[in-house]
Write an enzyme that holds these catalytic residues in place. Structure first.
Site, PDB file in Angstrom:
ATOM      1  N   CYS A 116     -21.534  17.251 -42.165  1.00  0.00           N
ATOM      2  CA  CYS A 116     -21.779  17.260 -40.719  1.00  0.00           C
ATOM      3  C   CYS A 116     -20.705  16.507 -39.940  1.00  0.00           C
ATOM      4  CB  CYS A 116     -23.163  16.701 -40.413  1.00  0.00           C
ATOM      5  SG  CYS A 116     -24.451  17.723 -41.134  1.00  0.00           S
ATOM      6  N   HIS A 256     -23.481  14.964 -33.021  1.00  0.00           N
ATOM      7  CA  HIS A 256     -23.902  15.951 -34.011  1.00  0.00           C
ATOM      8  C   HIS A 256     -25.393  16.224 -33.800  1.00  0.00           C
ATOM      9  CE1 HIS A 256     -24.693  18.018 -37.644  1.00  0.00           C
ATOM     10  NE2 HIS A 256     -25.361  17.030 -38.210  1.00  0.00           N
ATOM     11  N   ASN A 286     -29.342  22.572 -36.825  1.00  0.00           N
ATOM     12  CA  ASN A 286     -28.171  21.887 -37.362  1.00  0.00           C
ATOM     13  C   ASN A 286     -27.247  22.906 -38.030  1.00  0.00           C
ATOM     14  OD1 ASN A 286     -26.319  20.325 -38.715  1.00  0.00           O
ATOM     15  ND2 ASN A 286     -27.822  18.961 -39.675  1.00  0.00           N
TER      16      ASN A 286
HETATM   17  O1  UT7 Z   1     -26.777  16.028 -40.456  1.00  0.00           O
HETATM   18  C1  UT7 Z   1     -27.299  15.270 -41.468  1.00  0.00           C
HETATM   19  C2  UT7 Z   1     -28.333  16.126 -42.054  1.00  0.00           C
HETATM   20  N1  UT7 Z   1     -29.672  15.789 -41.977  1.00  0.00           N
HETATM   21  C3  UT7 Z   1     -30.306  14.950 -41.140  1.00  0.00           C
HETATM   22  O2  UT7 Z   1     -29.739  14.270 -40.343  1.00  0.00           O
HETATM   23  C4  UT7 Z   1     -31.785  14.889 -41.271  1.00  0.00           C
HETATM   24  C5  UT7 Z   1     -32.317  13.507 -41.149  1.00  0.00           C
HETATM   25  N2  UT7 Z   1     -33.745  13.459 -41.325  1.00  0.00           N
HETATM   26  C6  UT7 Z   1     -34.640  14.052 -40.516  1.00  0.00           C
HETATM   27  O3  UT7 Z   1     -34.275  14.714 -39.561  1.00  0.00           O
HETATM   28  C7  UT7 Z   1     -36.089  13.798 -40.765  1.00  0.00           C
HETATM   29  O4  UT7 Z   1     -36.241  12.811 -41.746  1.00  0.00           O
HETATM   30  C8  UT7 Z   1     -36.894  15.068 -41.167  1.00  0.00           C
HETATM   31  C9  UT7 Z   1     -37.012  16.001 -39.975  1.00  0.00           C
HETATM   32  C10 UT7 Z   1     -36.186  15.789 -42.317  1.00  0.00           C
HETATM   33  C11 UT7 Z   1     -38.283  14.698 -41.609  1.00  0.00           C
HETATM   34  O5  UT7 Z   1     -38.929  13.986 -40.574  1.00  0.00           O
HETATM   35  P1  UT7 Z   1     -39.737  12.643 -40.885  1.00  0.00           P
HETATM   36  O6  UT7 Z   1     -40.302  12.212 -39.616  1.00  0.00           O
HETATM   37  O7  UT7 Z   1     -38.772  11.737 -41.603  1.00  0.00           O
HETATM   38  O8  UT7 Z   1     -40.882  13.173 -41.809  1.00  0.00           O
HETATM   39  P2  UT7 Z   1     -41.207  12.809 -43.327  1.00  0.00           P
HETATM   40  O9  UT7 Z   1     -40.130  13.370 -44.213  1.00  0.00           O
HETATM   41  O10 UT7 Z   1     -41.494  11.353 -43.406  1.00  0.00           O
HETATM   42  O11 UT7 Z   1     -42.520  13.610 -43.522  1.00  0.00           O
HETATM   43  C12 UT7 Z   1     -43.698  13.346 -42.781  1.00  0.00           C
HETATM   44  C13 UT7 Z   1     -44.741  14.359 -43.187  1.00  0.00           C
HETATM   45  C14 UT7 Z   1     -44.889  14.520 -44.703  1.00  0.00           C
HETATM   46  O12 UT7 Z   1     -46.244  14.736 -44.984  1.00  0.00           O
HETATM   47  P3  UT7 Z   1     -47.145  13.542 -45.562  1.00  0.00           P
HETATM   48  O13 UT7 Z   1     -46.476  13.098 -46.826  1.00  0.00           O
HETATM   49  O14 UT7 Z   1     -47.139  12.483 -44.491  1.00  0.00           O
HETATM   50  O15 UT7 Z   1     -48.467  14.184 -45.760  1.00  0.00           O
HETATM   51  C15 UT7 Z   1     -44.126  15.786 -44.972  1.00  0.00           C
HETATM   52  O16 UT7 Z   1     -44.585  16.461 -46.114  1.00  0.00           O
HETATM   53  O17 UT7 Z   1     -44.368  15.654 -42.669  1.00  0.00           O
HETATM   54  C16 UT7 Z   1     -44.414  16.602 -43.733  1.00  0.00           C
HETATM   55  N3  UT7 Z   1     -43.429  17.638 -43.463  1.00  0.00           N
HETATM   56  C17 UT7 Z   1     -43.697  18.745 -42.763  1.00  0.00           C
HETATM   57  N4  UT7 Z   1     -44.807  19.179 -42.173  1.00  0.00           N
HETATM   58  C18 UT7 Z   1     -44.748  20.345 -41.522  1.00  0.00           C
HETATM   59  C19 UT7 Z   1     -42.121  17.653 -43.841  1.00  0.00           C
HETATM   60  N5  UT7 Z   1     -41.538  18.783 -43.383  1.00  0.00           N
HETATM   61  C20 UT7 Z   1     -42.511  19.462 -42.726  1.00  0.00           C
HETATM   62  C21 UT7 Z   1     -42.500  20.689 -42.041  1.00  0.00           C
HETATM   63  N6  UT7 Z   1     -43.635  21.100 -41.450  1.00  0.00           N
HETATM   64  N7  UT7 Z   1     -41.393  21.467 -41.918  1.00  0.00           N
END
Ligand code: UT7
Length: 331
Positions: A116, A256, A286
């Protein structure tokens, strides 16, 4: 000490493939929902290329739009740098494919891999050749077909990315215009949080790597999230301060686009309000190396960038790689 480079962006163009994949479409593919995706990422839809379209095709579309817009004869291009983590093939470089298809007969070129941060790295690298006087016209392209390395049964990653490309033309700059300063770093200890393990020399493609889904993006989202929000803000503050500017001097921050919450957290640390931040993640998600040039393109099209404006690019990507570039918009 600042690193002034006598190079300016003299044009910007972008291209996304026509097919749109909405959050509603994804609801039919994985256990997710529009509300979660919007509130946790800011993404509403993304563009996805068809199977016949590769990263080079997206790059060529963006490059041809740029050449037309800047009235540049492709034979005038000296160098082509393509930033990408989704090259058409392991080799030859995507830059070679682009060179041939746009008819840039005199150009040399290469690919640059910084995920990225790829476009920001390529911008700084390309600008060195212009600033040194070696080249007059350098084409810097960020292009990724992220859909080619996603697992559409993994809701934690497949909702985040889209396909797209952006391109800028770099030319020699006058006194107070163009690239004022840049800052880049790498923290390789973060490589374990965002990676594609299969298909390289460590794990060459095999039935086993496919079965283990090693050919797709793996991410520990929360680790990347925290690092990105902190480092984008730190890099941005450092560049502004080093050049004697405050956040009030800034016309536009072009970050980004990985997650709207990362962007908001970074700008909050910097104390920059929404009106000075370019956001288009809602439409494109992204696109990895594509996000920043697509952000610049949209900013120009929306009349948010004018000659003399102070612009700050900031990014964090897999690696970890980090980049920030400070420039005075030149047209
Ligand atoms: O350019 C560099 C590339 N990447 C990034 O910069 C990404 C950086 N990270 C992020 O953007 C975020 O961490 C995410 C969007 C990937 C995830 O968001 P989060 O607020 O960190 O959520 P989490 O991973 O802590 O997950 C929270 C909950 C989990 O459920 P439980 O364990 O609390 O029951 C996940 O399983 O949300 C769940 N979850 C979803 N639910 C519905 C994860 N993905 C999804 C989804 N739809 N697509």
């Amino acid at each position: 000490m600042s690193h002034r480079i006598a190079a300016k962006i003299s044009g910007v163009a972008g291209y996304v493939p026509p097919k749109v994949l909405t959050n509603a479409d994804l609801e039919k593919m994985v256990a997710t929902n529009d509300e979660w995706i919007r509130t946790r990422t800011g993404i509403c839809e993304r563009h996805i290329a068809d199977s016949a379209t590769a990263t080079s095709h997206l790059a060529v579309e963006a490059a041809n739009l740029l050449l037309a817009q800047t009235k540049t004869d492709p034979a005038e291009i000296d160098l082509i740098i393509v930033a990408s983590v989704t090259p058409d093939m392991m080799f030859p470089a995507t830059a070679c494919l682009v060179q041939d298809r746009i008819g840039a007969k005199r150009a040399w070129g290469f690919d640059l891999s910084a995920a990225c941060s790829g476009f920001a790295y390529a911008l700084t690298v390309g600008a060195q050749f212009v600033g040194s006087g070696a080249h007059k016209k350098v084409l810097v392209i960020g292009s990724d077909k992220m859909s080619s390395i996603l697992d559409y049964s993994d809701r934690a990653t497949c909702i985040l990315f889209g396909d797209g490309a952006g391109a800028v033309l770099l030319e020699p700059a006058g006194e107070n215009e163009g690239i004022l300063d840049f800052e880049h770093d790498v923290d390789g200890s973060g490589g374990q949080y965002l990676y594609q393990p299969g298909g390289g020399s460590l794990n060459p493609a095999s039935a086993e790597t496919i079965a283990k889904k090693m050919h797709v993006v793996h991410q520990e989202g929360s680790q990347v999230f925290k690092y990105a929000a902190r480092r984008m803000a730190e890099m941005s503050a450092k560049l502004l301060e080093r050049n004697g500017f405050t956040k009030d001097d800034l016309t536009l921050l072009v970050p980004h686009q990985a997650n709207l919450r990362i962007i908001r957290a970074a700008q909050e640390r910097l104390g920059v309000d929404d009106s000075k931040v370019m956001v288009n993640i809602d439409r494109f998600a992204n696109t990895t190396a594509g996000t920043i040039p697509l952000g610049l393109r949209d900013a120009v099209e929306q009349g948010r960038l004018h000659k003399g404006d102070l612009v700050l690019i900031a990014t964090v990507g897999a690696g970890y790689t980090t980049g920030a570039v400070l420039l005075r918009w030149a047209y």
